[in-house]
Write a protein that holds these residues in place. Structure first.
Motif, PDB file in Angstrom:
ATOM      1  N   TYR A 109       0.863  -1.175   0.000  1.00  0.00           N
ATOM      2  CA  TYR A 109       0.000   0.000   0.000  1.00  0.00           C
ATOM      3  C   TYR A 109       0.898   1.224   0.000  1.00  0.00           C
ATOM      4  CZ  TYR A 109      -3.360  -3.503   1.418  1.00  0.00           C
ATOM      5  OH  TYR A 109      -4.137  -4.623   1.476  1.00  0.00           O
ATOM      6  N   GLU A 110       0.786   2.016  -1.048  1.00  0.00           N
ATOM      7  CA  GLU A 110       1.626   3.199  -1.147  1.00  0.00           C
ATOM      8  C   GLU A 110       1.192   4.219  -0.107  1.00  0.00           C
ATOM      9  OE1 GLU A 110       2.614   4.696  -4.979  1.00  0.00           O
ATOM     10  OE2 GLU A 110       1.902   2.873  -5.928  1.00  0.00           O
ATOM     11  N   ALA A 111       2.144   5.006   0.324  1.00  0.00           N
ATOM     12  CA  ALA A 111       1.853   6.025   1.338  1.00  0.00           C
ATOM     13  C   ALA A 111       0.880   7.045   0.760  1.00  0.00           C
ATOM     14  CB  ALA A 111       3.139   6.707   1.779  1.00  0.00           C
ATOM     15  N   PHE A 112      -0.017   7.475   1.605  1.00  0.00           N
ATOM     16  CA  PHE A 112      -0.975   8.461   1.127  1.00  0.00           C
ATOM     17  C   PHE A 112      -0.295   9.815   1.004  1.00  0.00           C
ATOM     18  CE2 PHE A 112      -1.139   8.472   5.703  1.00  0.00           C
ATOM     19  CZ  PHE A 112      -1.189   9.802   6.032  1.00  0.00           C
ATOM     20  N   ARG A 113      -0.809  10.597   0.109  1.00  0.00           N
ATOM     21  CA  ARG A 113      -0.240  11.929  -0.123  1.00  0.00           C
ATOM     22  C   ARG A 113      -0.960  12.930   0.770  1.00  0.00           C
ATOM     23  NH1 ARG A 113      -0.145   9.562  -5.229  1.00  0.00           N
ATOM     24  NH2 ARG A 113       1.957   9.481  -6.083  1.00  0.00           N
ATOM     25  N   GLU A 114      -0.175  13.833   1.326  1.00  0.00           N
ATOM     26  CA  GLU A 114      -0.767  14.849   2.179  1.00  0.00           C
ATOM     27  C   GLU A 114      -1.437  15.902   1.313  1.00  0.00           C
ATOM     28  OE1 GLU A 114       1.742  16.530   5.133  1.00  0.00           O
ATOM     29  OE2 GLU A 114       2.737  14.620   5.524  1.00  0.00           O
ATOM     30  N   THR A 115      -2.553  16.353   1.769  1.00  0.00           N
ATOM     31  CA  THR A 115      -3.250  17.427   1.075  1.00  0.00           C
ATOM     32  C   THR A 115      -3.467  18.566   2.062  1.00  0.00           C
ATOM     33  OG1 THR A 115      -5.381  16.461   1.628  1.00  0.00           O
ATOM     34  CG2 THR A 115      -4.428  15.848  -0.487  1.00  0.00           C
ATOM     35  N   ILE A 116      -3.594  19.743   1.527  1.00  0.00           N
ATOM     36  CA  ILE A 116      -3.829  20.908   2.379  1.00  0.00           C
ATOM     37  C   ILE A 116      -5.302  20.924   2.755  1.00  0.00           C
ATOM     38  CG2 ILE A 116      -3.793  23.409   2.499  1.00  0.00           C
ATOM     39  CD1 ILE A 116      -1.468  23.321   0.491  1.00  0.00           C
ATOM     40  N   VAL A 117      -5.550  20.992   4.022  1.00  0.00           N
ATOM     41  CA  VAL A 117      -6.912  20.964   4.532  1.00  0.00           C
ATOM     42  C   VAL A 117      -7.223  22.331   5.125  1.00  0.00           C
ATOM     43  CG1 VAL A 117      -8.470  19.833   6.173  1.00  0.00           C
ATOM     44  CG2 VAL A 117      -6.674  18.524   5.046  1.00  0.00           C
ATOM     45  N   GLU A 118      -8.407  22.793   4.840  1.00  0.00           N
ATOM     46  CA  GLU A 118      -8.821  24.087   5.383  1.00  0.00           C
ATOM     47  C   GLU A 118      -9.051  23.929   6.883  1.00  0.00           C
ATOM     48  OE1 GLU A 118     -12.553  27.185   5.019  1.00  0.00           O
ATOM     49  OE2 GLU A 118     -12.236  25.685   3.456  1.00  0.00           O
ATOM     50  N   GLU A 119      -8.515  24.836   7.657  1.00  0.00           N
ATOM     51  CA  GLU A 119      -8.652  24.778   9.104  1.00  0.00           C
ATOM     52  C   GLU A 119      -9.716  25.754   9.566  1.00  0.00           C
ATOM     53  OE1 GLU A 119      -5.035  25.241  11.226  1.00  0.00           O
ATOM     54  OE2 GLU A 119      -3.954  23.830   9.932  1.00  0.00           O
ATOM     55  N   LYS A 120     -10.518  25.322  10.492  1.00  0.00           N
ATOM     56  CA  LYS A 120     -11.556  26.171  11.069  1.00  0.00           C
ATOM     57  C   LYS A 120     -11.379  26.160  12.578  1.00  0.00           C
ATOM     58  CE  LYS A 120     -14.743  26.536   7.582  1.00  0.00           C
ATOM     59  NZ  LYS A 120     -15.602  27.587   7.245  1.00  0.00           N
ATOM     60  N   ASP A 121     -11.590  27.324  13.180  1.00  0.00           N
ATOM     61  CA  ASP A 121     -11.499  27.433  14.624  1.00  0.00           C
ATOM     62  C   ASP A 121     -12.827  26.973  15.215  1.00  0.00           C
ATOM     63  OD1 ASP A 121     -10.513  27.969  17.093  1.00  0.00           O
ATOM     64  OD2 ASP A 121     -10.993  30.111  17.015  1.00  0.00           O
ATOM     65  N   LEU A 122     -12.773  25.998  16.101  1.00  0.00           N
ATOM     66  CA  LEU A 122     -13.993  25.444  16.675  1.00  0.00           C
ATOM     67  C   LEU A 122     -14.408  26.121  17.973  1.00  0.00           C
ATOM     68  CD1 LEU A 122     -13.393  21.642  16.035  1.00  0.00           C
ATOM     69  CD2 LEU A 122     -14.785  23.230  14.728  1.00  0.00           C
ATOM     70  N   HIS A 123     -13.589  27.012  18.449  1.00  0.00           N
ATOM     71  CA  HIS A 123     -13.941  27.725  19.684  1.00  0.00           C
ATOM     72  C   HIS A 123     -14.938  28.833  19.347  1.00  0.00           C
ATOM     73  CE1 HIS A 123     -10.900  25.607  21.853  1.00  0.00           C
ATOM     74  NE2 HIS A 123      -9.957  26.011  21.003  1.00  0.00           N
TER      75      HIS A 123
END
Length: 130
Positions: A109-123
């Motif tokens: 199983y090839e390593a998964f590629r990282e993707t940029i994920v949008e971050e949201k503040d949950l506070h």
């Protein structure tokens, strides 16, 4: 006691021991069948398709095995799957083809590629009170 009575008693005892022995063999056989069925139920079958990548178990790596050294080499590309369980592989680096037993392979199983994920503040900040 007469010798005839002792002989008959001895034959009865031998028959009882024979029955006990047969019962022990039968219960042992039943236990082994149940254990084998449980073990076989837990096994997962490995199926390979042409073009899939696989790792090969390096069985010659016995002497001076490092504690963290992997025993799997590869990856190799599956080029042909034979019906009797043998699998023909091709090395990615050298291009050499060879045939091995399918039990010595596991899927790669090839390593998964990282993707940029949008971050949201949950506070949740309450509005200021005036």
């Amino acid at each position: 006691m007469s010798m005839d009575d002792a002989g008959v008693l001895r034959k009865l005892q031998m028959n009882e021991f024979e029955e006990l022995r047969n019962d022990a063999y039968e219960s042992s056989r039943i236990y082994k069948e149940k254990t084998k069925a449980y073990h076989d139920k837990m096994l997962r079958g490995k199926t390979f398709v042409v073009g899939q990548k696989a790792l090969l178990f390096h069985s010659r790596l016995k002497l001076f095995l490092g504690k963290l050294k992997s025993r799997w080499i590869g990856p190799f590309i599956v080029t042909h799957v034979f019906p009797h369980g043998a699998i023909q592989n091709r090395s990615e680096t050298t291009g050499n083809e060879f045939k091995v037993n399918g039990h010595r392979l596991k899927p790669y199983y090839e390593a998964f590629r990282e993707t940029i994920v949008e971050e949201k503040d949950l506070h949740i900040v309450p509005p200021p009170m005036d």
